[in-house]
Design an enzyme around this catalytic site. Structure first.
Site, PDB file in Angstrom:
ATOM      1  CG  ASP A  67      -3.512   8.954  -4.146  1.00  0.00           C
ATOM      2  OD1 ASP A  67      -3.304   8.609  -5.322  1.00  0.00           O
ATOM      3  OD2 ASP A  67      -2.610   8.992  -3.278  1.00  0.00           O
TER       4      ASP A  67
HETATM    5  C1  GLC Z   1       0.741   8.734  -3.967  1.00  0.00           C
HETATM    6  C2  GLC Z   1       0.132   7.674  -4.868  1.00  0.00           C
HETATM    7  C3  GLC Z   1      -0.481   6.533  -4.108  1.00  0.00           C
HETATM    8  C4  GLC Z   1       0.314   6.312  -2.841  1.00  0.00           C
HETATM    9  C5  GLC Z   1       0.084   7.514  -1.953  1.00  0.00           C
HETATM   10  C6  GLC Z   1       0.911   7.430  -0.663  1.00  0.00           C
HETATM   11  O1  GLC Z   1       0.547  10.006  -4.484  1.00  0.00           O
HETATM   12  O2  GLC Z   1      -0.777   8.121  -5.869  1.00  0.00           O
HETATM   13  O3  GLC Z   1      -0.457   5.384  -4.952  1.00  0.00           O
HETATM   14  O4  GLC Z   1      -0.115   5.126  -2.178  1.00  0.00           O
HETATM   15  O5  GLC Z   1       0.342   8.742  -2.617  1.00  0.00           O
HETATM   16  O6  GLC Z   1       2.251   7.507  -0.972  1.00  0.00           O
END
Ligand code: GLC
Length: 755
Positions: A233
């Site tokens: 993430d």
């Molecule tokens: C965010 C989310 C994830 C997302 C990523 C990119 O913090 O937790 O679901 O795809 O970052 O935006």
């Protein structure tokens, strides 16, 4: 898109520095490239309900500066459709729009279990149940990947809250992890083979998910044979060397070379083998190839078709919670006055806040759609009733009450305003805003035909106000076409067929996670274990607002002729469940036939019933259809921590088939054979474990009788007193009068067998 590359040749040509540079992003949404070796950069972007492709011409970085894309219903809605085919169609549309904007990996679906109704991102997740989450998540992945775009199933794992999400440790026992929080991921990984998996922010039992060898290598690759790429993430990696060693392949977003430098230094210092870096690079190069052109060129994306699909999806996902005296559907050609009340009718809340946010291609609102669909004799009035900011406004309230008083029916649009739920924080209540409840109360005093339409991602409490409404339609955050779908449903052009994929509790504190949410001092204990959602409410026989699986229709359905057959035994068992379902009402409709299983003879505690299969069937009035399900060993098994594997025990299983977890129309009992489970016994095993062992039991009883006389083997009181003693202790306490020769031989034999 890009052309394929020769992984082996490129890997051999890359320097260590180039390899390390590929293992973290370039900017926010791209992988790094190595032009010298023909390695292109690819784009990964959100999200689960629509493509958020950053507009290259936009100055700002903000999530709103993105290219327009179809905003489909959020997962809370799609999860309520219980429609595998629909999810695949939505996935195909998402994939097509991704391809058209040059996105190689779409960051979704989110399949985390809805442990608490307070979780700020529940709008972005499918269900409280792993079977619904797994089957629908796999369908979405198949749809997206059918277009050549990769999916990224997230957030692996046990990311069930937003509070302190980047540091909290989800402390979950292994059996609960396996049966509840990993089960949907396992199904999606093994059934749909997502090209990527996104490792979550949180820790699992003290170790960051993005750096967790058990999660990323032992389970994901060792047991589930996953051969795709694990991406972190965004910002989830604390130590890039530890992450790559644990099985993470791509850290996002860019760390401006810092992580690459740390990896190179660690290889040079011998703290990590270059082969481990090569493993991650190989997975990245393979991902590039898997998302590469030439794919069948995507026809120009037909956004009008996608909008129509979004409208169908929203209609199929709405849940008719209540419909007293069939007050719905309304007749659009009636000679009547309808008061449309509530700002949400004019200003719909149709998606969640945070990374999943999409810039829609267009937005329908219910007011316009109702007005458009109304016949010439149906007069609609509109009163906002409240402001979305929630401040008290008596004038708006009195205008709405006056409109309701003059109308035959009052359609009251309520829900959670923007900001009440979001990625990044959790709710601390499941109540509707006070200003809305005051409005509803006032309207109900002057009009007895109140229909409430809800717009919310996380479930809201209904018990305190639902007596004011003769009907309640839960629309969820239903995407850019949701307004039109609501009009279709209210006027009967569409027949509600959604079912709750999350229980609506009577009170927040009834929820099993309540005393352990959201944790403190960096830890959240999953103290309720397996008993999440309906598994808890049904085990405790607790009254709920509306049960898991519930949803009404404008027609009715009958269930008949349930037959179960069992073929084979143990790991080869096949349990067939067959029945007939009939549309016994006046209009065409869809029923979600649900199969719940209970293990009557389990040697461990198990939920009283668990959903193991479901099917959505469309039926014309009077039409019947056979419905068949096949359950296998895994569907009947539990995860044994003693054996560290899935275990099927012989015995009776209850099979309940129905329209919700609390509306089982037909039940049966099926008897399954399976080899008895010999618990591994040792000198420290308790007497009861020895006596339960098929070989150890008779030997021990003989030895006890010879040493202490026959009463020990037959007197239940004596046996009850000594059964929890470890054998070694009993031998010592007997002054070594127990002859342990045969016991030792058996243990030696078992040790040889197990090695
Ligand atoms: C965010 C989310 C994830 C997302 C990523 C990119 O913090 O937790 O679901 O795809 O970052 O935006």
């Amino acid at each position: 898109m890009h052309t394929k590359i020769d992984v082996e040749d490129v890997l051999a040509a890359l320097t260590l520095e180039e390899k390390a540079s590929l293992l973290s992003g370039r900017g926010a949404w791209e992988t790094a490239d190595v032009e010298r070796c023909g390695v292109p950069s690819i784009v990964l972007t959100d999200g689960p309900h629509g493509v958020r492709m950053h507009d290259p011409k936009a100055e700002s970085f903000s999530l709103d500066a993105s290219l327009p894309a179809t905003c489909f219903p959020t997962a809370a809605a799609l999860g309520s459709s219980w429609d595998v085919n629909l999810l695949t169609r939505v996935g195909e549309a998402l994939g097509a729009e991704s391809r058209a904007t040059g996105v190689a990996v779409l960051l979704g679906p989110g399949i985390n279990i809805k442990r608490s109704p307070l979780c700020g991102r529940n709008f972005e997740y499918l269900s409280e149940d792993p079977v619904v989450s797994g089957r629908l998540g796999a369908a979405l992945v198949r749809g997206v990947q059918s277009t050549g775009v990769g999916a990224s199933v997230k957030h692996y794992a046990a990311n069930n809250q937003e509070t302190n999400r980047m540091r909290i440790s989800a402390d979950v026992d292994v059996r609960t992890l396996r049966e509840i929080y990993l089960a949907a991921f396992e199904h999606v990984v093994t059934a749909a083979k997502p090209l990527t998996i996104m490792a979550a922010y949180n820790k699992v039992n003290g170790v960051h998910a993005a750096q967790n060898p058990w999660l990323l290598t032992e389970v994901l690759r060792g047991e589930w044979a996953y051969d795709g790429l694990v991406v972190s993430d965004w910002g989830a990696v604390k130590d890039p060397v530890e992450a790559v060693a644990a099985g993470l392949d791509l850290e996002m977003p860019s760390t401006n070379g810092a992580s690459a430098a740390r990896l190179v230094e660690a290889v040079r210092a011998g703290r990590i083998e270059e082969a481990v870096v090569d493993r991650a690079v190989t997975r990245l190069l393979t991902l590039i190839n898997r998302t590469a052109a030439p794919q069948p060129p995507v026809q120009d994306v037909n956004l009008a078709e996608h909008h129509a699909l979004a409208r169908t999806a929203a209609a199929e996902s709405a849940v008719l919670l209540k419909n007293e005296d069939a007050v719905l559907p309304l007749d659009p050609d009636a000679r009547a006055e309808v008061a449309v009340i509530g700002e949400f009718a004019r200003t719909p809340r149709f998606q969640g806040a945070g990374s999943s946010k999409v810039r829609p291609t267009r937005v329908d609102n219910a007011l316009d759609a109702l007005t458009q669909a109304a016949g010439e004799h149906l007069r609609l009035s509109f009163s906002p009733g409240f402001t979305l900011s929630g401040d008290k406004n008596d004038a708006l309230l009195s205008d709405a009450v006056a409109a309701a008083e003059a109308a035959d029916v009052a359609l009251v649009f309520l829900g959670l305003p923007e900001g009440f739920e979001s990625e990044g924080y959790d709710r601390d209540s499941i109540d509707l805003p006070e200003v809305q409840l005051r409005l509803l109360d006032a309207v109900a005093q002057v009009n007895r035909n109140v229909v409430v339409v809800l717009a919310n991602g996380g479930v809201v409490e209904v018990a305190s106000w639902q007596h004011h409404a003769r009907a309640i339609l839960e629309g969820w955050l239903n995407g850019q076409a949701g307004g039109g779908a609501v009009a279709d449903l209210l006027f009967g052009r569409a027949n509600p067929c959604g079912r709750l994929a999350e229980t609506v509790p009577l009170r927040l504190r009834d929820n099993p996670s309540h005393l352990n949410f959201p944790g403190s001092e960096g830890h959240v204990a999953y103290g309720e274990r397996l008993y999440v959602g309906y598994r808890y409410y049904d085990a405790q026989d607790i009254a709920v607002g509306y049960p898991f699986g519930h949803g009404l229709s404008y027609t009715t359905f009958g269930y008949s002729d349930l037959r179960t057959t069992v073929d084979g035994e143990g790991e080869d068992v096949v349990l067939q469940v067959r029945l007939n379902v009939t549309n016994t009402g006046p209009v065409a409709g869809k029923e979600v036939v649900q199969v719940y299983v209970g293990d009557v003879d389990a040697s461990v505690d198990r939920p009283v019933r668990e959903l193991k299969a479901f099917a959505k069937v469309a039926l014309q009035p009077g039409e019947s259809t056979p419905v068949e399900f096949e359950l296998h060993a895994r569907d009947l098994s539990f995860f044994s921590i003693t054996h560290d594997r899935w275990v099927l025990e012989a015995g009776d299983f209850t099979i309940g088939v129905g329209a919700s977890s609390r509306d089982l129309r037909l039940t049966a009992t099926a008897t399954v054979d399976a080899p008895s489970l010999a618990l591994p016994v040792t000198w420290d095993s308790a007497i009861w474990e020895w006596l339960a062992h098929p070989d150890g039991g008779p030997i021990l009883l003989r030895a006890l009788r010879e040493a202490e006389g026959s009463s020990v083997g037959t007197d239940p009181t004596i046996l009850a007193m000594i059964e929890s003693l470890p054998l070694s202790q009993l031998v010592t306490m007997s002054g070594n009068r127990i002859d342990t020769t045969e016991l030792s031989r058996l243990l030696d034999e078992m040790t040889v067998e197990s090695s």
